[in-house]
Design a protein around this motif. Structure first.
Motif, PDB file in Angstrom:
ATOM      1  N   SER A  38       0.857  -1.183   0.000  1.00  0.00           N
ATOM      2  CA  SER A  38       0.000   0.000   0.000  1.00  0.00           C
ATOM      3  C   SER A  38       0.895   1.236   0.000  1.00  0.00           C
ATOM      4  CB  SER A  38      -0.898   0.011   1.239  1.00  0.00           C
ATOM      5  OG  SER A  38      -1.744  -1.112   1.263  1.00  0.00           O
ATOM      6  N   HIS A 174       0.928  -5.038   2.601  1.00  0.00           N
ATOM      7  CA  HIS A 174      -0.448  -5.184   3.064  1.00  0.00           C
ATOM      8  C   HIS A 174      -0.637  -6.499   3.809  1.00  0.00           C
ATOM      9  CE1 HIS A 174      -4.531  -3.677   2.980  1.00  0.00           C
ATOM     10  NE2 HIS A 174      -4.987  -4.850   2.573  1.00  0.00           N
ATOM     11  N   ASP A 178      -2.797  -2.958   7.536  1.00  0.00           N
ATOM     12  CA  ASP A 178      -3.746  -2.252   6.684  1.00  0.00           C
ATOM     13  C   ASP A 178      -3.523  -0.752   6.827  1.00  0.00           C
ATOM     14  OD1 ASP A 178      -4.755  -1.727   9.187  1.00  0.00           O
ATOM     15  OD2 ASP A 178      -6.622  -2.837   8.913  1.00  0.00           O
ATOM     16  N   LEU A 179      -4.406   0.040   6.200  1.00  0.00           N
ATOM     17  CA  LEU A 179      -4.228   1.486   6.229  1.00  0.00           C
ATOM     18  C   LEU A 179      -4.325   2.047   7.644  1.00  0.00           C
ATOM     19  CD1 LEU A 179      -3.908   4.141   4.642  1.00  0.00           C
ATOM     20  CD2 LEU A 179      -6.381   4.341   4.770  1.00  0.00           C
ATOM     21  N   SER A 427      -2.537   8.347  -2.906  1.00  0.00           N
ATOM     22  CA  SER A 427      -2.261   6.913  -2.808  1.00  0.00           C
ATOM     23  C   SER A 427      -2.010   6.375  -4.204  1.00  0.00           C
ATOM     24  CB  SER A 427      -3.442   6.180  -2.156  1.00  0.00           C
ATOM     25  OG  SER A 427      -3.209   4.788  -2.109  1.00  0.00           O
ATOM     26  N   HIS A 434      -1.596  -4.109 -10.016  1.00  0.00           N
ATOM     27  CA  HIS A 434      -2.628  -3.450  -9.221  1.00  0.00           C
ATOM     28  C   HIS A 434      -3.924  -3.416 -10.020  1.00  0.00           C
ATOM     29  CE1 HIS A 434      -3.837  -0.723  -5.943  1.00  0.00           C
ATOM     30  NE2 HIS A 434      -4.646  -0.219  -6.843  1.00  0.00           N
TER      31      HIS A 434
END
Length: 481
Positions: A38, A174, A178-179, A427, A434
């Motif tokens: 990410s 990831h 996570d974010l 981002s 992707h």
């Protein structure tokens, strides 16, 4: 735009990880997660100069602060400085993370004031484990090969523009976080960098468990999570930014609410959130663009089913909720499907989003227990099973897939390393693997607004950005400064 690499450093924790913490076993859902990175980029304007020194000296001061504070922060986030032994175990051996200094021979305002240029080139501002970067002359091979062989969990790129403006690009696997975990790490790192005396690192809880030395012959084959979605990238896709002001969002909400209130159906979705209406409009416009191109190519195909996978942070949905100190990949993908053309109406999509969130809340309360890690595993396993069963049942319908994730409430625009807040956070998608059709939502600099990044096939984007309904409420690729 050419980026020149200045230096490459491996940042290790300032204190060694204790021996009893050196082997960390991932939870089942982490082991099943895809190992992609990410990415986030933070843009800091040229006026954020420390002590009024020249841009190059100022950059050196900032870089030293970043690296020292990063080393200190990694002591608490010790798995981030480790390496995967296999698909299941991380060796927390303090091998460190990659920190690269680079420079660009143009001012940052040229970059930010040309949104089309930024959309096509800002993926160069971050590193991933798979993107192609400048050659490593000393090793006689590309940086790409070097990164893969060293297995960095986190990659950081600190870039100086000719005017003194800077960018911090960070890429994190990831599979480990996570974010929400990424945002917590960034808040702790930035507070340490700006010497915030009030910064007290929370007692972190990593999803997984510390184990004894499993031995060199321990191995674990990747575990299949069932249906695997893949999408060919033989065509070109392009990224665009969308800006929705607070006033336009309110107009859009009013438009949707008027229709919902006039219907005779259940009114539980008659008060949609601002996120709901924005996502619905983007999704609808993207589906119309895809349908338009389908009509051009196949006259008999006027509609294709559409499925959206919406990433939801399940921490706040548990009872009791998990805190931000719970580090791991706890984002769960819930799905929605448009099976007929009449469901493409804006209010119908809003209802689907509302039903999905209601179901996510219900799942968070369905499983109870004293061991919240077990509860998390049960929720994610249950959702994955339902999702995979759905894919197996519907894969012949030739549906278009869309993916949506929200960066709201993570305060990314507040990330201050000691020289002010960023003017922009993005981002970027850097990998050819992707997935296209990805929507990323972020807070706007202006209160109440929403920013969105969207990846579409190039020919579909040309139709999407001319959508009249969309342009009533959104600005496509606005200038930043």
């Amino acid at each position: 735009m050419k980026i020149e690499i200045i230096s490459k450093n491996c940042i290790k924790p300032s204190s060694p990880t204790p021996h009893h913490l050196q082997f960390f076993k991932l939870s089942d859902q982490h082991r099943r997660s895809s190992d992609f990175h990410s990415n986030l980029t933070f843009f800091y304007p040229a006026h954020n100069i420390i002590n009024g020194v020249d841009p190059t000296t100022n950059f050196v001061i900032k870089s030293n602060r970043l690296q020292q504070s990063l080393s200190q922060t990694l002591t608490s986030y010790y798995p981030f400085a480790g390496r995967f032994q296999n698909d299941e175990i991380i060796i927390c051996n303090d091998d460190g993370i990659l920190f690269i200094e680079a420079q660009i021979d143009t001012p940052i305002c040229d970059f930010l004031n040309h949104p089309d240029l930024m959309s096509n080139t800002h993926k160069q501002l971050v590193l991933t484990s798979i993107n192609s970067i400048d050659a490593d002359a000393d090793a006689g091979k590309t940086m790409e090969t070097s990164i893969i062989s060293k297995g960095y969990m986190i990659l950081v790129k600190f870039i100086l523009f000719s005017c003194g403006g800077t960018v911090i690009g960070i890429s994190m696997t990831h599979k480990l976080a996570d974010l929400a975990s990424m945002a917590t790490f960034l808040r702790n790192w930035s507070a340490s960098c700006r010497l915030d005396s009030n910064n007290i690192l929370p007692d972190l809880h990593f999803i997984g468990q510390t184990i004894p030395d499993p031995g060199p012959n321990n191995s674990s084959a990747p575990t299949s999570s069932g249906y695997k979605f893949s999408q060919s990238c033989t065509k070109e896709y392009i990224c665009k930014r969308l800006s929705f002001s607070a006033s336009k969002i309110e107009q859009l909400k009013s438009k949707v609410i008027d229709v919902l209130e006039k219907s005779e159906e259940d009114d539980q979705y008659s008060k949609p959130s601002r996120v709901d209406v924005v996502v619905a409009l983007i999704w609808k416009s993207a589906m119309h663009a895809a349908a338009s191109k389908s009509r051009d190519q196949e006259q008999n195909q006027k509609f294709r089913p559409s499925t959206m996978l919406y990433s939801v942070n399940i921490r706040p949905r548990l009872d009791p909720p998990l805190t931000e100190a719970c580090i791991g990949n706890l984002a769960c993908q819930f799905l929605m499907m448009v099976e007929k053309e009449s469901e493409m109406e804006l209010h119908e999509l809003v209802k689907k989003l509302g039903a999905m969130k209601h179901y996510a809340d219900k799942m968070g309360k369905k499983f109870q227990g004293d061991d919240q890690q077990v509860v998390v595993e049960e929720i994610i396993t249950n959702v994955e099973k339902e999702r995979n069963d759905f894919f197996m049942k519907n894969h012949k319908k030739n549906a278009i897939f869309y993916f949506c994730t929200s960066f709201f409430r993570f305060s990314l625009l507040e990330i201050d390393f000691g020289w002010g807040k960023p003017v922009l956070v993005t981002s970027p998608s850097t990998s050819e693997k992707h997935l296209v059709n990805t929507i990323v939502l972020m807070d706007s600099k202006v209160d109440g607004g929403i920013e969105a990044e969207l990846n579409l096939w190039e020919e579909e984007m040309s139709v999407f950005e001319c959508n009249e309904e969309l342009l009533q409420f959104a600005i496509v690729n606005p200038n930043i400064i």
